[in-house]
Write an enzyme that holds these catalytic residues in place. Structure first.
Site, PDB file in Angstrom:
ATOM      1  N   CYS A  39       5.573   8.474   1.705  1.00 44.72           N
ATOM      2  CA  CYS A  39       5.829   7.249   2.474  1.00 44.72           C
ATOM      3  C   CYS A  39       6.724   7.526   3.688  1.00 44.72           C
ATOM      4  O   CYS A  39       7.013   6.589   4.455  1.00 44.72           O
ATOM      5  CB  CYS A  39       6.534   6.207   1.609  1.00 44.72           C
ATOM      6  SG  CYS A  39       5.831   5.985  -0.023  1.00 44.72           S
ATOM      7  N   HIS A  81       9.298   0.928  -0.840  1.00 41.76           N
ATOM      8  CA  HIS A  81       7.867   0.771  -1.137  1.00 41.76           C
ATOM      9  C   HIS A  81       7.712   0.627  -2.643  1.00 41.76           C
ATOM     10  O   HIS A  81       8.183   1.476  -3.394  1.00 41.76           O
ATOM     11  CB  HIS A  81       7.095   1.993  -0.639  1.00 41.76           C
ATOM     12  CG  HIS A  81       5.677   2.039  -1.123  1.00 41.76           C
ATOM     13  ND1 HIS A  81       4.820   0.953  -1.025  1.00 41.76           N
ATOM     14  CD2 HIS A  81       4.960   3.022  -1.726  1.00 41.76           C
ATOM     15  CE1 HIS A  81       3.644   1.285  -1.530  1.00 41.76           C
ATOM     16  NE2 HIS A  81       3.702   2.531  -1.981  1.00 41.76           N
ATOM     17  N   GLU A 122      11.837 -21.720  -3.477  1.00 44.49           N
ATOM     18  CA  GLU A 122      13.265 -21.491  -3.269  1.00 44.49           C
ATOM     19  C   GLU A 122      13.560 -20.089  -2.714  1.00 44.49           C
ATOM     20  O   GLU A 122      14.426 -19.917  -1.856  1.00 44.49           O
ATOM     21  CB  GLU A 122      14.011 -21.730  -4.596  1.00 44.49           C
ATOM     22  CG  GLU A 122      15.515 -21.609  -4.516  1.00 44.49           C
ATOM     23  CD  GLU A 122      16.175 -22.704  -3.679  1.00 44.49           C
ATOM     24  OE1 GLU A 122      15.489 -23.658  -3.271  1.00 44.49           O
ATOM     25  OE2 GLU A 122      17.395 -22.577  -3.436  1.00 44.49           O
ATOM     26  N   HIS A 145      -2.619  -2.158  -3.654  1.00 44.07           N
ATOM     27  CA  HIS A 145      -1.703  -1.017  -3.711  1.00 44.07           C
ATOM     28  C   HIS A 145      -0.251  -1.465  -3.960  1.00 44.07           C
ATOM     29  O   HIS A 145       0.333  -1.083  -4.958  1.00 44.07           O
ATOM     30  CB  HIS A 145      -1.851  -0.230  -2.395  1.00 44.07           C
ATOM     31  CG  HIS A 145      -0.955   0.953  -2.263  1.00 44.07           C
ATOM     32  ND1 HIS A 145      -1.207   1.980  -1.382  1.00 44.07           N
ATOM     33  CD2 HIS A 145       0.214   1.287  -2.864  1.00 44.07           C
ATOM     34  CE1 HIS A 145      -0.257   2.890  -1.469  1.00 44.07           C
ATOM     35  NE2 HIS A 145       0.622   2.493  -2.363  1.00 44.07           N
TER      36      HIS A 145
HETATM   37  C1  LIG Z   1       0.858   6.744  -8.432  1.00 47.10           C
HETATM   38  S1  LIG Z   1       0.700   7.806  -7.110  1.00 47.10           S
HETATM   39  C2  LIG Z   1       0.832   6.749  -5.756  1.00 47.10           C
HETATM   40  C3  LIG Z   1       1.080   7.451  -4.488  1.00 47.10           C
HETATM   41  O1  LIG Z   1      -0.054   8.127  -4.091  1.00 47.10           O
HETATM   42  C4  LIG Z   1       1.470   6.533  -3.393  1.00 47.10           C
HETATM   43  O2  LIG Z   1       0.927   5.255  -3.550  1.00 47.10           O
HETATM   44  C5  LIG Z   1       2.918   6.477  -3.220  1.00 47.10           C
HETATM   45  O3  LIG Z   1       3.508   5.441  -3.306  1.00 47.10           O
HETATM   46  C6  LIG Z   1       3.582   7.750  -2.861  1.00 47.10           C
HETATM   47  O4  LIG Z   1       4.852   7.772  -3.343  1.00 47.10           O
HETATM   48  P1  LIG Z   1       5.757   9.095  -3.297  1.00 47.10           P
HETATM   49  O5  LIG Z   1       7.057   8.597  -2.750  1.00 47.10           O
HETATM   50  O6  LIG Z   1       5.110  10.132  -2.432  1.00 47.10           O
HETATM   51  O7  LIG Z   1       5.897   9.542  -4.724  1.00 47.10           O
HETATM   52 ZN   LIG Z   2       2.257   3.685  -2.873  1.00 46.24          ZN
END
Ligand SMILES: CSC[C@@H](O)[C@@H](O)C(=O)COP(=O)(O)O
Ligand SMILES: [Zn+2]
Length: 297
Positions: free
Chosen positions: A91, A108, A143, A200
């Site tokens: 990421c 993320h 809220e 995702h």
């Molecule tokens: C379950 S693997 C998912 C990953 O490919 C991807 O979606 C992700 O979020 C990458 O996360 P990372 O920080 O490289 O471990």
């Molecule tokens: Zn991811």
């Protein structure tokens, strides 16, 4: 995940629990227990001063230690600290896109609620014959919206009667390939602090780590609430309890979008092939399925 002493350790070893390297580990542990970063995916990055602190890729996020954290020089984008063997989060370019737009922390997650609302938006667009590109997740009169700022350089928070719009981008085969569409969404919706990734998860950011964390929690609550509205009350409760049950049993590596309870009489189907067990037909969880249960263990 213990690495031997190496160059740059002083950048990540600190007694201060709020040091970014410690903070990322604490956050990821908590996110894991929320089911947000299970199966190794998802992560967190903090920009502090000249340095970007980044979680490693593909590791058990709840087990990370500060010495596993990567440190990047923000100005030159060169690594000041690279733990051996590990790779920086996939990421990272997306985190950088947030920092380039003023964020101090980017998170993320693979929140199941975030994934499910992207499916609901997809279903609604198909039902209404609308184009999917341009569709946002929209919610109002909730809220938790009051925990979300009006936008960068805009004072104050959204109000209860405001409409929150969260753009949705399409998923790609590789995390890093999301970067350009994330940037397009960020620039098109300059007030947003989150972008959903269909099927995702979600990217959420804030001016600092506390704000990013608050946004992540508020977004999860918004998505959760939408599911309550969208599904019948009992089905939503049942789905939640089902997930909680798995979370707290530590059977966490579960992707509910792949769940199949295909025996027709034992399930009801919500769109996009997510099967939800019907109350009373799933005796294993019956004790949790009273309509007013909180859904918590
Ligand atoms: C379950 S693997 C998912 C990953 O490919 C991807 O979606 C992700 O979020 C990458 O996360 P990372 O920080 O490289 O471990
Ligand atoms: Zn991811």
């Amino acid at each position: 995940m213990q690495d031997r002493a190496q160059a740059g350790d002083q950048l990540v070893i600190s007694d201060d629990p709020h040091h970014p390297a410690n903070h990322i580990c604490t956050l990821c542990r908590n996110f894991y227990n929320l089911g947000w970063v299970t199966g190794t995916g998802g992560g967190t990055s903090i920009l502090k001063g000249p340095h970007v602190f980044i979680a490693p890729s593909g590791v058990q996020k709840e087990l990370m230690q500060p010495e596993n954290i990567f440190v990047l020089d923000y100005a030159t984008r060169s690594y000041l600290r690279k733990p051996p063997v590990l790779k920086p989060s996939a990421c990272t370019p997306l985190f950088m896109a947030a920092f380039d737009r003023g964020a101090g922390c980017c998170i993320h997650t693979h929140s199941q609620w975030a994934v499910l609302v992207t499916l609901l938006v997809e279903r609604d667009a198909a039902q209404n014959g609308e184009k999917l590109e341009d569709k946002c997740f929209e919610i109002e009169k909730i809220e938790q919206i009051k925990g979300i700022p009006r936008g960068r350089r805009k004072p104050g928070m959204l109000g209860f009667f405001d409409k929150l719009r969260v753009p949705i981008i399409e998923n790609t085969a590789h995390e890093e390939d999301l970067t350009s569409s994330l940037e397009v969404a960020m620039d098109r919706y300059p007030d947003t602090y989150a972008v959903l990734v269909r099927r995702h998860g979600v990217y959420v950011w804030g001016d600092d780590v506390h704000k990013a964390k608050t946004q992540a929690e508020s977004r999860d609550e918004d998505a959760w609430t939408t599911l309550d509205d969208e599904l019948s009350f009992v089905d939503a409760r049942c789905l939640k309890n089902h997930i909680y049950k798995h979370r707290y049993n530590q059977n966490i590596q579960r992707d509910i979008s792949k769940d199949r309870y295909d025996t027709a009489e034992n399930t009801t189907r919500i769109p996009n092939r997510i099967a939800v067990p019907i109350v009373g037909k799933y005796p294993k969880y019956a004790e949790d399925l009273t309509p007013h249960s909180t859904g918590t263990p």
